[in-house]
Design an enzyme around this catalytic site. Structure first.
Site, short mmCIF file in Angstrom:
data_model
loop_
_atom_site.label_atom_id
_atom_site.label_comp_id
_atom_site.label_asym_id
_atom_site.label_seq_id
_atom_site.Cartn_x
_atom_site.Cartn_y
_atom_site.Cartn_z
CB SER A 73 -5.78 11.74 8.01
OG SER A 73 -6.25 11.03 6.90
CG HIS A 273 -7.03 3.20 4.10
ND1 HIS A 273 -5.67 3.25 3.88
CD2 HIS A 273 -7.34 4.35 4.77
CE1 HIS A 273 -5.17 4.37 4.38
NE2 HIS A 273 -6.16 5.06 4.93
CG HIS A 312 -4.69 11.95 2.35
ND1 HIS A 312 -5.38 10.80 2.03
CD2 HIS A 312 -4.93 12.17 3.67
CE1 HIS A 312 -5.99 10.34 3.11
NE2 HIS A 312 -5.75 11.17 4.11
#
EC number: 3.1.3.1
Length: 543
Positions: A73, A273, A312
């Protein structure tokens, strides 16, 4: 230090194109960190209606960093903020390695700070703001407002943000304000107050805050480092991303010269995540509500550009997993959504409900099984936990429940994942431009920064030259001697002497002392561990 000539040509062309219309006064950039196409599709199904994002989809963005296909990030956000690719960990700083095919190699030296679109907007007289649901000095908000070779240097980043002349700062991070939690022992809350901010820490205070500089730090309690997922939050304690966006626009739009605002839906990424689809989808919807606030303002204002794009991909999420490799075409859409709608909390929220059972070391007693089953049934809508799943929940260490129960919900919803990490695919670009000059097609992440710069008629290279001069080199040209006072190792001071002049420049701050007299700097002083970079107006103080 000169700008890369190729980048200068690209920027000039973009400015020329934008010149066919008036330049926009304001830009609102919204970043749903770690979002993916599968995420927006699921969110649309979950909502049962179109997203605010849908009509402004206009292209794709390649998210590579300078040295890797799958970006962290920090460099991903830096590319959007500065127009330069960088590498893992770097915050608005030039990287050391530029090896990916096609990546533009800067003429700047490695590890030096480069100006952000927020800083360039501030120098143009516009107001500025950053919003996040993570800590306010987390990678993405820091990318627009601070500079350091490492995203982990929270003390430096937080202090720079407090001193960087930003008008509105909203997010999490309460513990990082306290002097006893900081290596430099600085009381950041006192600094924020001294710098003229109204400080707020709950929803009512946010909404009633007066015009002027605003600093809001929120969390479910004073120990929370980040804000809660939207579905878990107490609306009286923690405002929504949309509410924070509305308040920021209310304050920033008072400036007739315009503003730049960055809004991050930070925990979309954290949910990805953890492979927690409930947290993922509901935080995407909370982000989309903020997009609607921005678009409603922009359409009424007529002179504001809105850009939304993730930095992303993350998790490789798919609608459909291996269990339906056969029969996928006969699987109704409700299969993927109904298990999510049964949930009242995320994995993080469930952990709070099981707080009396969850232990730091992950120990588990079988006698806890009935409580776990009852709590999961009530809050996640799962009534068929296996014994192994119950044990896994019981053995989950504090702070990790999303990673345990997220996949349990996902499995029942036939939602697939390939990783707990980031992914390298292109991501969707969304843009509203009242002058019909929006950026389209497949572009690099650095192109987004150039588009915003052209839209605001600011020059990032000139901003870098004004804010970040190599102190040792520039003062040496004036015949001055440069040293560093490390009496307090965590608060080093650059010391410049020439004849009867002594200039002292503290790290991370936007002021200096010339012969004991305080002087305002155009930007924060950055020390990257080997070199100091200071604003040109401080260089000019030495005769």
């Amino acid at each position: 230090m000169r700008k890369d000539s190729k980048k200068g040509i690209i920027l000039a062309v973009l400015i020329l194109l934008a010149g066919m219309q008036d330049f926009a006064q304001s830009v609102i950039m919204l970043i749903p960190d770690g979002m993916s196409v599968a995420g927006t599709t699921l969110a649309r199904f979950y909502k049962g209606a179109p997203l605010a994002l849908d009509p402004i989809a206009c292209g794709l963005v390649s998210t590579w960093s300078s040295d890797g296909t799958i970006a962290d990030s920090a460099p991903a956000g830096s590319s959007y903020a500065t127009g330069w690719a960088s590498q893992t960990g770097n915050i608005a700083t030039i990287g050391k390695s530029y090896v990916l095919p096609g990546v533009e190699i800067p003429d700047y030296e490695a590890q030096r700070p480069v100006a952000t679109i927020l800083e360039a907007a501030r120098l143009s007289g516009r107001s500025t703001g950053i919003i996040s649901t993570s800590e306010f000095m987390h990678a993405t908000p820091a990318d627009f407002s601070a500079h350091d070779p490492s995203r982990s240097n929270y003390d430096n980043l937080a202090e720079q943000i407090a001193y960087n002349g930003i008008d509105v700062v909203l997010g999490g991070g309460t513990p990082y304000l306290n002097a006893d939690k900081r290596k430099d022992k600085e009381d950041l809350k006192a600094i924020i107050d001294a710098n003229g901010y109204t400080f707020v820490d709950n929803t009512a205070a946010l909404k009633s805050a007066p015009d002027g500089k605003l600093f809001g730090v929120f969390g479910k309690d004073k120990s929370a480092t980040a804000m809660s997922y939207d579905i878990d939050r107490d609306p009286a304690v923690e405002p929504s991303l949309a509410e924070m966006t509305a308040k920021a626009i209310e304050i920033l739009s008072a400036n007739k010269k315009g503003f730049f605002l960055m809004v991050e839906g930070s925990k979309v990424d954290w949910a990805a995540h953890a492979n927690d689809p409930v947290a993922f989808v509901t935080d995407i919807l909370a982000f989309d509500d903020a997009v609607k606030v921005a678009l409603d303002f922009a359409k009424q204002d007529g002179n504001t550009v809105v850009i939304a794009v993730t930095d992303h991909g993350n998790s490789g999420i798919s609608i459909g997993d291996r269990s339906i490799s056969s029969g996928y075409d006969k699987t109704p859409w409700t299969t993927f959504i109904d298990p999510l709608k049964k949930a009242k909390v995320t994995g993080e929220g469930l952990e709070a409900k099981l707080a009396s059972l969850i232990k730091v070391d992950g120990t588990y007693e079988p006698s806890e099984a009935p409580v776990i089953r009852q709590t999961v049934a009530r809050y996640l809508g799962i009534t068929d936990l296996t014994d192994a799943e119950v044990e896994a929940i019981g053995k989950t260490k504090a702070g990790s429940m999303n990673y345990t129960v997220g996949p349990m919900v996902a499995g029942r919803a036939k939602i697939g994942y390939t990783t707990n990490g980031h992914t390298g695919e292109d991501v969707v670009l969304y843009c509203y431009d009242p002058f019909d000059k929006r950026i389209t097609g497949l572009v690099r992440n650095t192109d987004v920064a150039l588009y915003m710069a052209s839209t605001l008629n600011v020059d990032l290279g000139q901003a870098t030259s004004r804010l970040f001069q190599d102190a040792a080199s520039m003062f040496a040209k004036k015949g001055a001697t440069v040293s560093m006072d490390t009496t307090d190792p965590e608060n080093p001071v650059l010391v410049v002497t020439k004849a009867d002049q002594t200039l002292r420049v503290p790290r991370n701050k936007s002021y200096a002392y010339l012969n004991g007299k305080a002087i305002a700097s155009d930007g924060v002083a950055v020390y990257n561990g080997t070199k100091w970079y200071v604003a040109k107006n401080l260089i000019d103080l030495i005769d």
